[in-house]
Design an enzyme around this catalytic site. Structure first.
Site, PDB file in Angstrom:
ATOM      1  N   GLY A 196      45.368  32.583  45.876  1.00 27.93           N
ATOM      2  CA  GLY A 196      44.106  33.151  46.348  1.00 27.93           C
ATOM      3  C   GLY A 196      43.492  34.025  45.268  1.00 27.93           C
ATOM      4  O   GLY A 196      43.847  33.915  44.091  1.00 27.93           O
ATOM      5  N   VAL A 200      43.525  40.307  46.545  1.00 31.87           N
ATOM      6  CA  VAL A 200      44.648  40.222  47.497  1.00 31.87           C
ATOM      7  C   VAL A 200      45.962  40.003  46.741  1.00 31.87           C
ATOM      8  O   VAL A 200      47.018  40.475  47.159  1.00 31.87           O
ATOM      9  CB  VAL A 200      44.393  39.113  48.560  1.00 31.87           C
ATOM     10  CG1 VAL A 200      45.600  38.935  49.459  1.00 31.87           C
ATOM     11  CG2 VAL A 200      43.161  39.466  49.388  1.00 31.87           C
ATOM     12  N   GLY A 201      45.882  39.347  45.595  1.00 25.24           N
ATOM     13  CA  GLY A 201      47.085  39.167  44.772  1.00 25.24           C
ATOM     14  C   GLY A 201      47.734  40.514  44.458  1.00 25.24           C
ATOM     15  O   GLY A 201      48.970  40.647  44.492  1.00 25.24           O
ATOM     16  N   GLU A 218      49.185  32.661  42.092  1.00 27.09           N
ATOM     17  CA  GLU A 218      48.299  31.568  41.678  1.00 27.09           C
ATOM     18  C   GLU A 218      46.876  32.019  41.977  1.00 27.09           C
ATOM     19  O   GLU A 218      46.406  31.922  43.099  1.00 27.09           O
ATOM     20  CB  GLU A 218      48.655  30.288  42.465  1.00 27.09           C
ATOM     21  CG  GLU A 218      50.065  29.789  42.236  1.00 27.09           C
ATOM     22  CD  GLU A 218      50.271  29.185  40.848  1.00 27.09           C
ATOM     23  OE1 GLU A 218      49.274  28.952  40.142  1.00 27.09           O
ATOM     24  OE2 GLU A 218      51.438  28.976  40.468  1.00 27.09           O
ATOM     25  N   CYS A 252      39.941  26.024  42.538  1.00 24.02           N
ATOM     26  CA  CYS A 252      40.296  27.103  41.606  1.00 24.02           C
ATOM     27  C   CYS A 252      40.176  26.649  40.157  1.00 24.02           C
ATOM     28  O   CYS A 252      39.932  27.454  39.269  1.00 24.02           O
ATOM     29  CB  CYS A 252      41.710  27.595  41.891  1.00 24.02           C
ATOM     30  SG  CYS A 252      42.930  26.282  41.842  1.00 24.02           S
TER      31      CYS A 252
HETATM   32  P1  NAD Z   1      41.809  33.206  51.222  1.00 25.42           P
HETATM   33  O1  NAD Z   1      40.682  34.049  51.760  1.00 25.42           O
HETATM   34  O2  NAD Z   1      42.250  32.047  52.018  1.00 25.42           O
HETATM   35  O3  NAD Z   1      43.020  34.187  50.944  1.00 25.42           O
HETATM   36  C1  NAD Z   1      44.226  33.710  50.457  1.00 25.42           C
HETATM   37  C2  NAD Z   1      45.343  34.132  51.379  1.00 25.42           C
HETATM   38  O4  NAD Z   1      45.463  35.531  51.376  1.00 25.42           O
HETATM   39  C3  NAD Z   1      45.126  33.714  52.830  1.00 25.42           C
HETATM   40  O5  NAD Z   1      46.316  33.176  53.351  1.00 25.42           O
HETATM   41  C4  NAD Z   1      44.735  35.006  53.504  1.00 25.42           C
HETATM   42  O6  NAD Z   1      45.097  35.050  54.868  1.00 25.42           O
HETATM   43  C5  NAD Z   1      45.507  36.022  52.711  1.00 25.42           C
HETATM   44  N1  NAD Z   1      44.902  37.348  52.758  1.00 25.42           N
HETATM   45  C6  NAD Z   1      43.585  37.640  52.754  1.00 25.42           C
HETATM   46  N2  NAD Z   1      43.417  38.988  52.784  1.00 25.42           N
HETATM   47  C7  NAD Z   1      44.639  39.545  52.802  1.00 25.42           C
HETATM   48  C8  NAD Z   1      45.128  40.882  52.829  1.00 25.42           C
HETATM   49  N3  NAD Z   1      44.301  41.918  52.832  1.00 25.42           N
HETATM   50  N4  NAD Z   1      46.448  41.071  52.843  1.00 25.42           N
HETATM   51  C9  NAD Z   1      47.309  40.024  52.818  1.00 25.42           C
HETATM   52  N5  NAD Z   1      46.903  38.724  52.798  1.00 25.42           N
HETATM   53  C10 NAD Z   1      45.594  38.495  52.790  1.00 25.42           C
HETATM   54  O7  NAD Z   1      41.482  32.633  49.811  1.00 25.42           O
HETATM   55  P2  NAD Z   1      40.504  33.191  48.729  1.00 25.42           P
HETATM   56  O8  NAD Z   1      41.066  34.429  48.117  1.00 25.42           O
HETATM   57  O9  NAD Z   1      39.088  33.169  49.205  1.00 25.42           O
HETATM   58  O10 NAD Z   1      40.677  31.977  47.714  1.00 25.42           O
HETATM   59  C11 NAD Z   1      39.820  31.811  46.670  1.00 25.42           C
HETATM   60  C12 NAD Z   1      40.453  32.332  45.398  1.00 25.42           C
HETATM   61  O11 NAD Z   1      41.733  31.760  45.258  1.00 25.42           O
HETATM   62  C13 NAD Z   1      39.683  31.932  44.174  1.00 25.42           C
HETATM   63  O12 NAD Z   1      39.735  32.987  43.243  1.00 25.42           O
HETATM   64  C14 NAD Z   1      40.465  30.747  43.666  1.00 25.42           C
HETATM   65  O13 NAD Z   1      40.294  30.515  42.289  1.00 25.42           O
HETATM   66  C15 NAD Z   1      41.847  31.145  44.001  1.00 25.42           C
HETATM   67  N6  NAD Z   1      42.681  29.960  44.144  1.00 25.42           N
HETATM   68  C16 NAD Z   1      43.680  29.779  43.255  1.00 25.42           C
HETATM   69  C17 NAD Z   1      44.454  28.646  43.334  1.00 25.42           C
HETATM   70  C18 NAD Z   1      45.563  28.404  42.364  1.00 25.42           C
HETATM   71  O14 NAD Z   1      46.361  27.513  42.622  1.00 25.42           O
HETATM   72  N7  NAD Z   1      45.653  29.131  41.266  1.00 25.42           N
HETATM   73  C19 NAD Z   1      44.223  27.710  44.334  1.00 25.42           C
HETATM   74  C20 NAD Z   1      43.210  27.950  45.244  1.00 25.42           C
HETATM   75  C21 NAD Z   1      42.443  29.082  45.148  1.00 25.42           C
END
Ligand code: NAD
Length: 465
Positions: A196, A200-201, A218, A252
């Site tokens: 994600g 949040v990471g 990731e 991503c």
């Molecule tokens: P998302 O909103 O689905 O969040 C990712 C996960 O984090 C979800 O399961 C969500 O429930 C959880 N989450 C959200 N807020 C949280 C919190 N406060 N505490 C704990 N967990 C929480 O996804 P997103 O962030 O909108 O995804 C988009 C981003 O992810 C982009 O930056 C994209 O580049 C990146 N991404 C990376 C990859 C990769 O493989 N490197 C793949 C897909 C997306």
């Protein structure tokens, strides 16, 4: 989207204790158990194909062919690769034994870590949810998947199907958004993989630090496509268009922006317009092959990027349908939000350069990208870019296609992520590589034992230099 089912959120985190008991039972160490999990996942993907395709259509209006290719097919490829190599990956790995440790035998024994948490995103729910699970299960772990609540149909389908096809004592699905995930992160896991955004990471990494749990992150970022003047323009445009506009650009690793040599800039723009029309017709909103933006928040974020920009192509949008057309933007200012933030949608800024060094400096002045795409027939150019730009992964003369190669690791570097998975790299990520030195009783050289003497010192130096 409109007919998406609502998701029932989990409040009870006792599933973690259940999976830990499953791991402690010892059965996941058995290779036959691991193979059975991979076979179960394969069966699920084949028998439940329509349910999964419908869920992806409901969440993101993905065309079934696109869904099969980028989600189901890619997980099946990962399973096939793991099934073929599992025995070899799991076997003890013989390594060289240093002179000082002779006579002896050095080996590395891969062992499972325990309970792995996989927090995945909404854009490729099967691929991001299941590909890391293949590595984790092959390595003999129990796995808890936390799908994204923003893809409710896919999350629900995975929640219903995975425990039916895999060992429910060792594989679980936990549903929830930020609050529920926050509660889950208080539990101790043996490894956490998070897919994600970087914000949040950081939350996940901080929570993991409380338990000293290792994490694989990731993340995303702005992945450039650099198009040099000596390239096949028509095929370059087709491959960029394929990688940019599938899933309406919510990938991503999609090309975030294009840096094109000024001599071929007009040709590339014309060829990109041709490809958009070839793939999605004169009205992409009417195309069955073109997806939708995941929700209104992301739609508003993306249309906000259009403010003050010169649109070369596309730009049409419809909030009721969460539709944004494949869009080309003419050289946005580098300080504009569309050039500062990851786009994660169907807008493609086209910027030009005159000197390759200028293009390289543009990329290296920013966070290390998750993916880098280079288009050129000139290996001097591509070698210089490969040597000068750090990126999670690179594809020369195409986009995204490294995802079809399970033998290549997938992961970011710097702000785009840490650690990787896929194939043997996934197996190793979810294993402890336990070094074991077995010493033999014969020839017990006394050099290392006290009392230390000048002669022993001399001999040690001779042996150690
Ligand atoms: P998302 O909103 O689905 O969040 C990712 C996960 O984090 C979800 O399961 C969500 O429930 C959880 N989450 C959200 N807020 C949280 C919190 N406060 N505490 C704990 N967990 C929480 O996804 P997103 O962030 O909108 O995804 C988009 C981003 O992810 C982009 O930056 C994209 O580049 C990146 N991404 C990376 C990859 C990769 O493989 N490197 C793949 C897909 C997306």
């Amino acid at each position: 989207m409109t007919d998406a089912p609502t998701l029932t959120y989990d409040r009870d985190t006792s599933i973690v204790a259940r999976l830990r008991a499953g791991f402690d039972s010892g059965r996941t160490r058995d290779l036959a158990w691991r193979q059975a999990q991979l076979d179960g996942m394969r069966r699920m993907l084949i028998e439940q194909e329509q349910t999964l395709l419908d869920a992806l259509r409901s969440d993101l209006r993905k065309h079934p062919v696109e869904s099969w290719m980028t989600e189901i097919g890619s997980v099946l490829g990962e399973i096939r690769h793991a099934r073929k190599n599992l025995r070899r990956w799991a076997a003890p790995r013989r390594v060289h034994t240093a002179l000082m440790a002779m006579p002896g035998r050095s080996r590395i024994l891969p062992e499972p870590l325990g309970v792995v948490l996989n927090i995945s995103a909404w854009n490729y729910p099967l691929q991001e949810g299941l590909v890391p699970m293949v590595g984790a299960l092959a390595a003999g772990n129990c796995v808890l998947l936390k799908p994204s609540e923003l893809g409710p149909a896919s999350a629900r389908a995975l929640g219903e199907l995975l425990p039916r096809y895999l060992d429910p004592d060792c594989v679980g699905v936990y549903q929830g958004g930020p609050d529920e995930t926050g509660a889950l992160l208080k539990e101790r896991f043996d490894h956490i993989l998070y897919t994600g955004g970087g914000h949040v990471g950081r939350i996940v990494a901080r929570a993991a630090a409380e338990h000293l749990t290792p994490v694989t992150l990731e993340l995303g970022g702005k992945s450039p496509a650099i198009v040099h003047r000596n390239t096949n323009i028509a095929l370059t445009a087709r491959r960029i268009a394929w990688g940019k506009w599938q899933n309406a650009g919510q990938i991503c690793i999609s090309p975030d922006y294009v840096l094109v040599h000024e001599a071929v800039r007009d040709d590339l723009v014309a060829a990109l317009k041709t490809e958009i029309a070839a793939m999605y017709g004169p009205d992409p909103q009417a195309s069955e092959s073109y997806g939708r933006i995941v929700n209104a928040r992301h739609f508003d974020r993306l249309t906000g990027y259009l403010d003050g920009q010169t649109i070369l192509h596309g730009g049409q949008h419809d909030r009721d349908e969460l539709f944004i057309a494949p869009t080309l933007l003419d050289a946005p200012d580098p300080t504009a939000p569309v050039m500062q933030e990851e786009i994660f949608g169907p807008l493609l800024p086209v910027l030009s350069y005159s000197d390759p060094q200028e293009a390289m400096r543009f990329v290296t002045a920013r966070d290390k990208p998750l993916a880098l795409y280079l288009f050129s027939n000139d290996t001097t150019f591509t070698d210089a870019m490969l040597g000068g730009i750090s990126a999670g992964q690179v594809c020369v003369n195409d986009t995204l296609m490294f995802m079809a190669c399970p033998a290549l690791p997938f992961g970011g570097v710097g702000a785009s992520g840490t650690g990787n998975y896929s194939g043997k790299f996934g197996f190793d990520t979810f294993s402890h590589l336990k070094p074991v030195l077995r010493r033999f009783w014969a020839f017990d050289i006394s050099l290392r034992y006290a009392p230390y003497t000048a002669r022993k010192g001399r001999l040690l130096r001779m042996a150690g230099r």
